[in-house]
Design a protein around this motif. Structure first.
Motif, PDB file in Angstrom:
ATOM      1  N   GLU A  92       4.450   5.575  10.206  1.00 20.65           N
ATOM      2  CA  GLU A  92       3.924   6.178  10.438  1.00 20.65           C
ATOM      3  C   GLU A  92       5.050   7.762   9.565  1.00 20.65           C
ATOM      4  O   GLU A  92       6.659   7.755  10.653  1.00 20.65           O
ATOM      5  CB  GLU A  92       3.075   6.278  11.136  1.00 20.65           C
ATOM      6  CG  GLU A  92       2.221   5.791  11.642  1.00 20.65           C
ATOM      7  CD  GLU A  92       2.156   3.905  12.223  1.00 20.65           C
ATOM      8  OE1 GLU A  92       3.364   4.150  12.202  1.00 20.65           O
ATOM      9  OE2 GLU A  92       1.206   3.508  11.991  1.00 20.65           O
ATOM     10  N   LEU A  94       2.527   7.099   7.198  1.00 25.33           N
ATOM     11  CA  LEU A  94       1.810   6.869   6.147  1.00 25.33           C
ATOM     12  C   LEU A  94       1.365   7.449   4.417  1.00 25.33           C
ATOM     13  O   LEU A  94       1.823   7.540   4.391  1.00 25.33           O
ATOM     14  CB  LEU A  94       0.735   5.903   6.003  1.00 25.33           C
ATOM     15  CG  LEU A  94       0.906   5.113   7.406  1.00 25.33           C
ATOM     16  CD1 LEU A  94      -0.424   4.104   7.541  1.00 25.33           C
ATOM     17  CD2 LEU A  94       1.664   3.669   6.998  1.00 25.33           C
ATOM     18  N   PRO A 100       3.334   2.347  -0.761  1.00 25.83           N
ATOM     19  CA  PRO A 100       2.877   1.628   1.046  1.00 25.83           C
ATOM     20  C   PRO A 100       4.098   1.429   1.407  1.00 25.83           C
ATOM     21  O   PRO A 100       5.062   0.257   0.579  1.00 25.83           O
ATOM     22  CB  PRO A 100       2.075   0.653   0.148  1.00 25.83           C
ATOM     23  CG  PRO A 100       1.041   0.829  -0.748  1.00 25.83           C
ATOM     24  CD  PRO A 100       1.839   1.942  -1.041  1.00 25.83           C
TER      25      PRO A 100
END
Ligand code: BES
Ligand code: ZN
Length: 455
Positions: A92, A94, A100
């Motif tokens: 985090e 994110l 990703p």
């Protein structure tokens, strides 16, 4: 050696795919997703067996520890431990990742993902070098035992006990760790000092629930405001000096020669901070330069600060509580327990009566410093020169690897810190990356290192 280097070259595309698979496992230790952590540890176990190591996963009170070795009885050659950690920092926030965090992606020769640099890519390079020896039938000049744990990013609290219990299995001539930085792609390094660390979390409580700030604001303490004041007493605004009594006890004074040497940190300089981190200017303890700030001086950092409403828009409340996660970075000869005690005492003395306070101590690790003069260091220097085409710079670093002092105290072993990470790898930040050039050179370095260490 020719065969080993050729194998590393030929098999590289497969290695990269394997590394991506390893990194895609979200082994975040802080939040403790046990299933993902177990999956990652088991992947590593299977992988070590596949490349020809005899490997075992040891369960602990926390996350499992992997031990994988080339060692067979009745052989008498040098034995080195290679330490690494398969756990990673939380990814985090994110939304700041371009791709990703657990979908490893290659862009312009860099592998982006959480854990790519810290630390999976780095110890994976060592595993691949050993695979190259084993799969080409090249005799290894040393025995190697990998110790890869899953709790480094939360303080390695179960590893010391494991070392205690397994002294015989882990008896060795030294430890090699690749979990540090090199100043730039052109400048390899041997790290001879790390800072220690001590963590604590402080929470202030006011009313027993969040209340309307119109009805109650002004007549009861606001814990967030009280915490802001309390934290502000820790450090002098102008000089950056920590104001906790006894905080600097034991902090070693550097010789003028070492201070002069630290003036020339090289690439990791003031411009780098401005350009890479986009800060308006540097800030640090008065009387010391920016290299000293992050390596030879202790600090208190607020790692997280939480209180009240964090959603969109506004909400008019007096929050019930406010808390801060703090870590102190320590230098020789500060002791984590003494620093925790001093900070606790300071917080108690400065906490207003209008709130109640709870302090939880967290992990701690001692600072590490060694004289980089041994035969093993010379051997590493030769291997580094050969692979990187440049001699290593000897550097102090500001991060911590808790187990290094345990290796020293429990097993009597020095750790050779040869990192393949770069200052702009975004370790612990969004968009962490590992330079694939350093993955390749890491493998080559590992292959050469065992030859030199055995001499
Ligand atoms: N790889 C780092 C240690 C490191 C960072 C060494 C920068 C040299 C330069 C390691 O994974 C790490 O982040 N350690 C933690 C330990 C802590 C949670 C006990 C750290 O330093 O914050
Ligand atoms: Zn880390």
């Amino acid at each position: 050696m020719q065969k080993v280097r050729a194998y590393l070259k030929k098999e590289y595309p497969r290695f990269l795919e394997e590394l991506k698979e390893y990194i895609s496992l979200a082994s975040v230790s802080a939040s403790g997703n046990k299933k993902e952590i177990q999956k990652c540890a088991e992947w590593l176990l299977a992988h070590c067996r596949r490349i020809g190591l005899s490997a075992t996963l040891y369960s602990t009170a926390g996350n499992p520890i992997l031990v994988a070795t080339t060692k067979k009885d009745a052989r008498n050659r040098p034995h080195y431990l290679v330490y690494g950690h398969y756990d990673v920092q939380p990814p985090e926030p994110l939304e700041l990742w371009k791709t990703p965090p657990f979908v490893p992606t290659v862009r312009k020769g860099k592998l982006f993902a959480r854990g790519a640099s810290d630390n999976k890519g780095q110890h994976f390079a060592h595993l691949k070098a050993i695979e190259a020896y084993l799969k080409t039938g090249t005799s290894l000049p040393c025995d190697i035992t990998f110790v890869i744990e899953g709790e480094e990013e939360v303080g390695s609290s179960n590893l010391a006990l494991f070392l205690q219990k397994n002294k015989k299995m882990l008896a060795a001539d030294g430890v090699v760790i690749s979990d540090t930085n090199m100043p730039s792609l052109k400048t390899p390094a041997i790290t001879y000092a790390l800072r220690g660390i001590a963590a604590l979390e402080v929470t202030l409580f006011g009313a027993d629930r969040d209340v309307h700030s119109g009805s109650y604001g002004g007549s009861i303490e606001n814990p967030a405001m009280a915490l802001a004041h309390l934290l502000a007493t820790l450090r002098d605004k102008k000089t950056g000096k920590i104001l906790v009594r006894g905080f600097y006890d034991g902090v070693c004074v550097l010789t003028p020669a070492e201070r002069a040497r630290l003036q020339h940190g090289g690439e990791n300089d003031a411009e780098f901070y401005r350009d890479f981190l986009k800060v308006p200017c540097l800030f640090g303890e008065k009387g010391f330069n920016h290299i000293e700030h992050t390596t030879t001086r202790p600090t208190i950092e607020i790692n997280g600060l939480t209180s009240g409403y964090q959603g969109v828009g506004s909400k008019t409340i007096v929050p019930a509580r406010a808390s801060a996660k703090l870590t102190m970075r320590l230098v020789p000869d500060q002791k984590p327990s003494a620093v925790i005690a001093a900070v606790r005492k300071h917080l108690v003395a400065h906490c207003p009566k209008s709130v109640t306070m709870e302090i939880k101590s967290g992990h701690g690790a001692e600072p590490y410093l060694f004289e980089p003069k041994s035969g093993a260091v010379r051997a590493a220097e030769r291997a580094i020169k050969r692979v990187f085409g440049a001699p290593p710079r000897f550097i102090r670093e500001g991060g911590s690897i808790p187990v290094v002092t345990d290796f020293q105290k429990i097993l009597g072993l020095h750790s050779l810190l040869i990192g393949f990470a770069l200052p702009d790898d975004n370790a612990h930040s969004p968009n962490e990356k590992f330079e694939l050039a350093n993955f390749k050179r890491g493998m080559a370095l590992s292959a050469e290192l065992w030859q030199e260490l055995a001499k």
